[in-house]
Design a protein around this motif. Structure first.
Motif, PDB file in Angstrom:
ATOM      1  N   ARG A 186       0.992  -1.287  -0.104  1.00  0.00           N
ATOM      2  CA  ARG A 186      -0.120  -0.072   0.003  1.00  0.00           C
ATOM      3  C   ARG A 186       0.946   1.076  -0.050  1.00  0.00           C
ATOM      4  N   TRP A 187       2.051   1.206   0.560  1.00  0.00           N
ATOM      5  CA  TRP A 187       2.820   2.340   0.891  1.00  0.00           C
ATOM      6  C   TRP A 187       3.441   2.647  -0.650  1.00  0.00           C
ATOM      7  N   LEU A 188       3.827   1.694  -1.400  1.00  0.00           N
ATOM      8  CA  LEU A 188       4.546   1.695  -2.510  1.00  0.00           C
ATOM      9  C   LEU A 188       3.525   2.257  -3.567  1.00  0.00           C
ATOM     10  N   GLU A 189       2.328   1.918  -3.440  1.00  0.00           N
ATOM     11  CA  GLU A 189       1.205   2.429  -4.197  1.00  0.00           C
ATOM     12  C   GLU A 189       0.897   3.969  -4.000  1.00  0.00           C
ATOM     13  N   ASP A 190       1.237   4.434  -2.667  1.00  0.00           N
ATOM     14  CA  ASP A 190       0.692   5.751  -2.358  1.00  0.00           C
ATOM     15  C   ASP A 190       1.818   6.526  -2.409  1.00  0.00           C
ATOM     16  N   ASN A 191       3.035   6.082  -2.849  1.00  0.00           N
ATOM     17  CA  ASN A 191       4.166   7.255  -2.587  1.00  0.00           C
ATOM     18  C   ASN A 191       5.149   6.829  -3.955  1.00  0.00           C
ATOM     19  N   ARG A 192       4.548   6.719  -4.979  1.00  0.00           N
ATOM     20  CA  ARG A 192       5.311   6.387  -6.098  1.00  0.00           C
ATOM     21  C   ARG A 192       6.239   7.658  -6.317  1.00  0.00           C
ATOM     22  N   PRO A 193       7.337   7.828  -7.066  1.00  0.00           N
ATOM     23  CA  PRO A 193       7.964   9.036  -7.503  1.00  0.00           C
ATOM     24  C   PRO A 193       6.837   9.590  -8.520  1.00  0.00           C
ATOM     25  N   ILE A 194       6.926  11.001  -8.305  1.00  0.00           N
ATOM     26  CA  ILE A 194       6.193  11.914  -9.146  1.00  0.00           C
ATOM     27  C   ILE A 194       6.853  11.794 -10.686  1.00  0.00           C
ATOM     28  N   ASP A 195       8.106  11.890 -10.426  1.00  0.00           N
ATOM     29  CA  ASP A 195       9.043  11.954 -11.779  1.00  0.00           C
ATOM     30  C   ASP A 195      10.372  11.497 -11.747  1.00  0.00           C
ATOM     31  N   PHE A 196      10.849  10.861 -12.686  1.00  0.00           N
ATOM     32  CA  PHE A 196      12.215  10.414 -12.580  1.00  0.00           C
ATOM     33  C   PHE A 196      12.815  10.338 -13.933  1.00  0.00           C
ATOM     34  N   ILE A 197      14.091  10.426 -13.981  1.00  0.00           N
ATOM     35  CA  ILE A 197      15.150  10.541 -15.128  1.00  0.00           C
ATOM     36  C   ILE A 197      15.250   9.227 -15.460  1.00  0.00           C
ATOM     37  N   PRO A 198      14.707   8.420 -16.734  1.00  0.00           N
ATOM     38  CA  PRO A 198      15.125   7.120 -16.970  1.00  0.00           C
ATOM     39  C   PRO A 198      16.599   6.859 -17.491  1.00  0.00           C
ATOM     40  N   GLY A 199      16.906   5.716 -17.204  1.00  0.00           N
ATOM     41  CA  GLY A 199      18.317   5.310 -17.510  1.00  0.00           C
ATOM     42  C   GLY A 199      18.402   3.922 -17.590  1.00  0.00           C
ATOM     43  N   LEU A 200      19.650   3.542 -18.036  1.00  0.00           N
ATOM     44  CA  LEU A 200      20.045   2.132 -18.172  1.00  0.00           C
ATOM     45  C   LEU A 200      20.099   1.625 -16.883  1.00  0.00           C
ATOM     46  N   MET A 201      19.531   0.353 -16.469  1.00  0.00           N
ATOM     47  CA  MET A 201      19.481  -0.360 -15.079  1.00  0.00           C
ATOM     48  C   MET A 201      20.194  -1.760 -15.286  1.00  0.00           C
TER      49      MET A 201
END
Length: 339
Positions: A186-201
């Motif tokens: 539930r916490w992960l669903e409620d606190n997702r990053p609003i934005d992020f810089i995509p990159g190679l993982m």
């Protein structure tokens, strides 16, 4: 075992060095997903990575996906194995495969300990940690679009898919309830990053999946094993690397918290700070990624436990998984981004 005559014919047809020379193949490592052999041909030496005959058919696509990544890393600052050639034609050796450069060095996973001088001299160990953090920081800076990696992953909706994908996976393998899973989910669903810089993982970044040059000072030679490589949010790689890092790396407990002795290593904060300095990424929201890493790892290890049978190594996950999930829940409950 590799059919060296067929491999030689293919290498000759591809124009690789050593034409006419016999090939020697030496098994290095492997399991159900991939096998790795050292290939020696005259003065030339390289490594072949190939799925075993019994591996699922989609491993051929997986091996070519790995090839895309290591080929794209050529001419970047990321320590990696040199891309030599790939073969999609399964009639050559029965499976798709690729050849990569041989790395002179050592793997912490192979030895399950440090090599000298890092075994006896703890003052040399911090650089092992900093080099590990630097490798993943450099990876996050790769211009993946310019390197031809469009379509490797789907960065849009990356975090939404993490939760839905892995909860669905857990339901398919579920054999018991895990304390704290509902809280962490539930916490992960409620606190997702609003934005992020995509990159190679990398997808499974840790000491087990890197190689170092021989001798001191510590120098990262190559990041290896790209089965989980994708384009997504690189900060999950950072969290994966440090989620089990001991708080106090000077204590005896640090020697028991991993498959290698972490005494003398930088602190987790120092590792994260070095990553931030090299990558240029902000890490203020790292707790979200730590919860996600612990939660996801618990589910991954639970699959191993549910399929353990008589495998004592996998049976050991039975006690580790609940602790890991409870740790994810405890961290989630102590962190409130939305307040």
């Amino acid at each position: 075992m590799i059919d060296t005559e067929r491999l030689a014919d293919w290498m000759d047809g591809t124009g690789l060095p050593g034409k006419g020379e016999p090939i020697e193949a030496r098994f290095l490592s492997g399991g159900t997903q991939n096998e790795i052999y050292e290939i020696t041909r005259g003065a030339e030496r390289c490594v072949i990575r190939i799925p075993p005959a019994a591996a699922p058919p989609d491993r051929d696509k997986g091996i070519l996906r790995e090839w895309r990544i290591i080929e794209a890393l050529d001419e970047t600052d990321v320590p990696h194995t040199t891309a030599i050639a790939a073969c999609e034609d399964t009639s050559v050796l029965g499976r798709a495969f690729y050849l990569m450069g041989f790395v002179d060095g050592w793997s912490p996973m192979e030895h399950k300990r440090w090599t000298e001088p890092f075994t006896s001299d703890l003052t040399l160990r911090p650089q092992l940690g900093y080099q590990l953090a630097e490798g993943i920081a450099l990876l996050s800076k790769v211009d993946w679009r310019a390197r031809g990696l469009d379509g490797l992953g789907r960065p849009d909706g990356f975090h939404e898919r993490q939760v839905s994908r892995w909860t669905g996976f857990f339901e398919r393998i579920k054999g018991r309830e895990l304390d704290g899973m509902d809280v962490a989910t539930r916490w992960l669903e409620d606190n997702r990053p609003i934005d992020f810089i995509p990159g190679l993982m990398h997808g499974d970044y840790q000491f087990a999946n890197v190689m170092f040059r021989d001798g001191a000072p510590a120098r990262l030679a190559a990041i290896v094993d790209w089965e989980m490589g994708t384009v997504g949010d690189p900060k999950l790689d950072l969290a994966w690397m440090v989620q089990g890092w001991p708080e106090d790396t000077s204590s005896e407990k640090a020697s028991e918290s991993s498959y290698v002795d972490l005494r003398g290593m930088p602190s987790r904060d120092q590792m994260v700070q070095h990553y931030a300095e090299v990558s240029g990424r902000q890490v203020d929201d790292l707790d979200y990624y730590l919860v996600l890493a612990k939660w996801k790892l618990a589910i991954v290890l639970e699959q191993g436990f549910q399929r353990a049978g008589d495998d004592h190594k996998l049976q050991a996950f039975g006690a580790i998984v609940p602790e890991l999930m409870r740790s994810a829940a405890d961290l989630a409950e102590s962190t409130d981004y939305r307040s």
